[in-house]
Design a protein around this motif. Structure first.
Motif, short mmCIF file in Angstrom:
data_model
loop_
_atom_site.label_atom_id
_atom_site.label_comp_id
_atom_site.label_asym_id
_atom_site.label_seq_id
_atom_site.Cartn_x
_atom_site.Cartn_y
_atom_site.Cartn_z
N LEU A 76 -12.11 6.56 -12.79
CA LEU A 76 -11.98 5.39 -13.14
C LEU A 76 -10.20 5.13 -13.02
O LEU A 76 -9.97 3.90 -12.62
N SER A 77 -9.46 5.93 -13.35
CA SER A 77 -8.02 5.87 -13.19
C SER A 77 -7.61 5.41 -11.77
O SER A 77 -7.00 4.39 -11.57
N ALA A 78 -8.29 6.04 -10.72
CA ALA A 78 -8.16 5.81 -9.37
C ALA A 78 -8.60 4.22 -9.17
O ALA A 78 -8.14 3.40 -8.26
N LEU A 79 -9.63 3.90 -9.35
CA LEU A 79 -10.51 2.79 -9.06
C LEU A 79 -9.69 1.35 -9.78
O LEU A 79 -9.40 0.46 -9.18
N LEU A 80 -9.17 1.91 -10.82
CA LEU A 80 -8.54 0.78 -11.79
C LEU A 80 -6.97 0.49 -11.13
O LEU A 80 -6.57 -0.38 -10.71
N GLY A 81 -6.43 1.59 -10.71
CA GLY A 81 -5.25 1.81 -10.13
C GLY A 81 -5.35 0.78 -8.82
O GLY A 81 -4.27 0.24 -8.47
N VAL A 82 -6.12 1.07 -8.00
CA VAL A 82 -6.17 0.26 -6.42
C VAL A 82 -6.48 -0.84 -6.87
O VAL A 82 -5.89 -2.03 -6.30
N GLY A 83 -7.54 -1.57 -7.97
CA GLY A 83 -7.69 -2.76 -8.32
C GLY A 83 -6.39 -3.54 -8.66
O GLY A 83 -6.25 -4.86 -8.32
N VAL A 84 -5.43 -2.85 -9.47
CA VAL A 84 -4.15 -3.46 -9.84
C VAL A 84 -3.33 -3.71 -8.59
O VAL A 84 -2.86 -4.86 -8.41
N ILE A 85 -3.16 -2.53 -7.76
CA ILE A 85 -2.51 -2.95 -6.33
C ILE A 85 -2.91 -4.02 -5.79
O ILE A 85 -2.16 -4.76 -5.29
N LEU A 86 -4.06 -3.68 -5.48
CA LEU A 86 -4.67 -4.92 -4.45
C LEU A 86 -4.66 -6.58 -5.24
O LEU A 86 -4.62 -7.46 -4.55
N GLY A 87 -4.95 -6.49 -6.58
CA GLY A 87 -4.75 -7.52 -7.28
C GLY A 87 -3.29 -8.33 -7.35
O GLY A 87 -3.45 -9.64 -7.08
N LEU A 88 -2.35 -7.42 -7.15
CA LEU A 88 -1.22 -7.99 -7.26
C LEU A 88 -0.88 -8.49 -5.70
O LEU A 88 -0.26 -9.56 -5.42
N LEU A 89 -1.53 -7.82 -4.80
CA LEU A 89 -1.31 -8.35 -3.45
C LEU A 89 -2.20 -9.56 -3.20
O LEU A 89 -1.70 -10.61 -2.29
N MET A 90 -2.99 -9.88 -3.96
CA MET A 90 -3.97 -11.24 -3.91
C MET A 90 -3.44 -12.20 -4.62
O MET A 90 -3.86 -13.39 -4.24
N LEU A 91 -2.41 -12.00 -5.23
CA LEU A 91 -1.84 -13.05 -6.21
C LEU A 91 -1.28 -14.32 -5.36
O LEU A 91 -1.64 -15.63 -5.56
N TYR A 102 -7.30 -12.93 2.78
CA TYR A 102 -8.44 -12.35 1.62
C TYR A 102 -9.42 -11.61 2.14
O TYR A 102 -9.70 -10.39 1.47
N LEU A 103 -9.93 -11.64 3.36
CA LEU A 103 -10.90 -10.85 3.98
C LEU A 103 -10.36 -9.26 4.02
O LEU A 103 -10.94 -8.55 4.00
N VAL A 104 -9.06 -9.30 4.73
CA VAL A 104 -8.46 -8.15 4.79
C VAL A 104 -8.29 -7.23 3.58
O VAL A 104 -8.58 -6.18 3.34
N LEU A 105 -7.76 -8.02 2.37
CA LEU A 105 -7.72 -7.37 1.32
C LEU A 105 -9.17 -6.84 0.69
O LEU A 105 -9.22 -5.72 0.01
N LEU A 106 -10.19 -7.78 0.89
CA LEU A 106 -11.54 -7.47 0.49
C LEU A 106 -11.81 -6.04 1.29
O LEU A 106 -12.53 -5.19 0.68
N GLY A 107 -11.68 -5.97 2.56
CA GLY A 107 -12.00 -4.91 3.27
C GLY A 107 -11.22 -3.69 2.94
O GLY A 107 -11.95 -2.59 2.80
#
Length: 160
Positions: free
Chosen positions: A71-86, A109-114
């Protein structure tokens, strides 16, 4: 993609820091689309779904002890990609129709989703002991579908 969640420390502190960061970034990403209260509910629901889905998958494979790291890994990735998506999210704010969205925003958006699906897939592959990343990506796609459906259900239940 050589490293997996097992390379993270099994730290409750790290997990809580990831939870807090995920909630903050998720709230910032959701605010352009939802009223504040709904953005909070949406972000909390996504966190609960990700935690529950992760626990369910790990229990199914008999490796529940990997929960904190996974869960730490999944959340960490979500944080990094969320920041890139802003920047992409805030560029969508003024668009009323899909034709008003610039192509570079859609491609970004599609690149970040992939990237999200591939990274989540690799984390799940490693945590669950799957043979291929494709199995992990399939589970990541399933999670995103469930989260999208749950988000729509939440929105329609709360918004008139």
């Amino acid at each position: 993609m050589q490293k997996g969640p097992e390379d993270l420390p099994a730290s409750a502190l790290l997990l809580w820091l990831c939870v807090i960061a995920y909630l903050l970034v998720g709230l910032i990403v959701a605010l352009p689309f939802y009223p504040f209260q709904l953005a909070i509910l949406q972000t909390g629901m996504e966190l609960a779904l990700l935690a529950g889905y992760t626990a369910l998958l790990l229990s199914w494979r008999g490796v529940r002890s990997r929960f904190t790291q996974t869960l730490s890994a999944l959340l960490g990735v979500g944080v990094i990609l969320g920041l890139l998506m802003l920047p992409l999210v805030y560029n969508l704010r003024g668009a009323d129709t899909p034709t008003e969205i610039p192509v570079y925003i859609t491609v970004g958006y599609l690149v970040l989703l992939g990237w999200l699906l591939t990274t989540y897939g690799n984390i799940l592959r490693s945590a669950l002991g799957l043979r291929t990343v494709a199995g992990g990506v399939g589970l990541a796609v399933l999670y995103l579908m469930v989260a999208a459906i749950a988000g729509e259900m939440l929105y329609t239940a709360i918004m008139p």
